[in-house]
Enzyme design. Structure first.
Site, PDB file in Angstrom:
ATOM      1  CE1 TYR A 165      -3.806   2.344   0.424  1.00  0.00           C
ATOM      2  CE2 TYR A 165      -2.565   3.259   2.267  1.00  0.00           C
ATOM      3  CZ  TYR A 165      -3.610   3.336   1.378  1.00  0.00           C
ATOM      4  OH  TYR A 165      -4.467   4.404   1.412  1.00  0.00           O
ATOM      5  CE  LYS A 169      -3.809   4.897  -2.337  1.00  0.00           C
ATOM      6  NZ  LYS A 169      -4.793   5.559  -3.232  1.00  0.00           N
TER       7      LYS A 169
END
Length: 242
Positions: A165, A169
């Site tokens: 994640y 991102k």
């Protein structure tokens, strides 16, 4: 063809995405509730319509080029343009972990949705955004993508061990800056928004911020004037360092 502005929000059948759709609808937009599960998207859209908002569901599975292409074609046929794209759809894949423990397939899942899917969706609807002239693209980011915060041993962000994640991102931040550079001078503004940790399936229901509070950050960027900033990460209190 409607004179209202048209907004597509991916992953909008629940959580922050649905709140972004709701607030854009309250601002007078026709809101297209993007959802990989059309039935769930239709439920969310009907809820917004019941509140007096102009909303419709659109099936968008960001990891499926055919689904994304079909959504772009539908928007073109029905509306002829797109004024706002909010790339909200994202995952923290099951098994996301520290560098020494995370499985390669988990990393692939994170990047397939959070980066490749975001880029593919943006690319597919970019001709429709160009038709609008002064369009807006908002990519949902996070403080967990900040090298400054994650690299600070005193920051809570340094203790969150979700490599897939966090790194995907961080890649979204680079996509945002590169796309802002590419579109500079076209009237299309590109920004990344950090909604903060909100009470959702992803953020955990004990989080202090509400989905509505997190959504307000993205909505503010989606409705910026033509002289607004580009290629920046914004939080409620202002800009975050990359």
């Amino acid at each position: 063809m409607t004179e209202k502005k048209i907004a597509l929000v991916t992953g909008a059948n629940k959580g922050i995405g649905k709140e972004i759709a709701r607030q854009l609808g309250e601002a007078g937009f026709v809101v297209l509730v993007g959802s990989r599960d059309l039935a769930r998207g239709e439920v969310a859209a009907k809820e917004l319509v019941a509140e007096g908002l102009d909303a419709a569901a659109v099936q968008v599975e960001v990891t499926d080029d055919r689904s994304v292409g079909a959504a772009a074609d539908l928007i073109d046929r029905e509306y002829g343009r797109l004024d706002v794209l909010v790339n909200n759809a994202a995952i923290i894949p099951v098994g996301d972990d520290a560098v020494s423990r995370v499985d390669s397939d988990v990393l692939r899942q994170a990047f397939e949705t959070n980066v490749i899917g975001l880029v593919g969706t943006t690319r597919a609807v970019l001709p429709l955004l160009r038709k609008a002239g002064r369009a807006r693209i908002v990519n949902l980011s996070t403080s967990l993508a900040s090298f400054t915060q994650v690299g600070d041993p005193e920051s809570r962000m340094s203790t969150v061990l979700t490599l897939g994640y966090n790194s995907s991102k961080a890649a979204v931040n680079m996509v945002t800056v590169m796309l802002a550079n590419e579109l500079r001078g076209t009237g299309i503004l590109v920004n990344a928004a950090d909604p903060g940790n909100c009470a959702t399936d992803m953020g955990g229901w004990d989080a202090a911020r509400t989905p509505a509070q997190g959504a307000a950050v993205a909505v503010r960027l989606a409705t910026l004037g033509a002289d607004g900033p580009t290629g920046e990460v914004h939080a409620e209190a202002g800009r975050l360092p990359w």
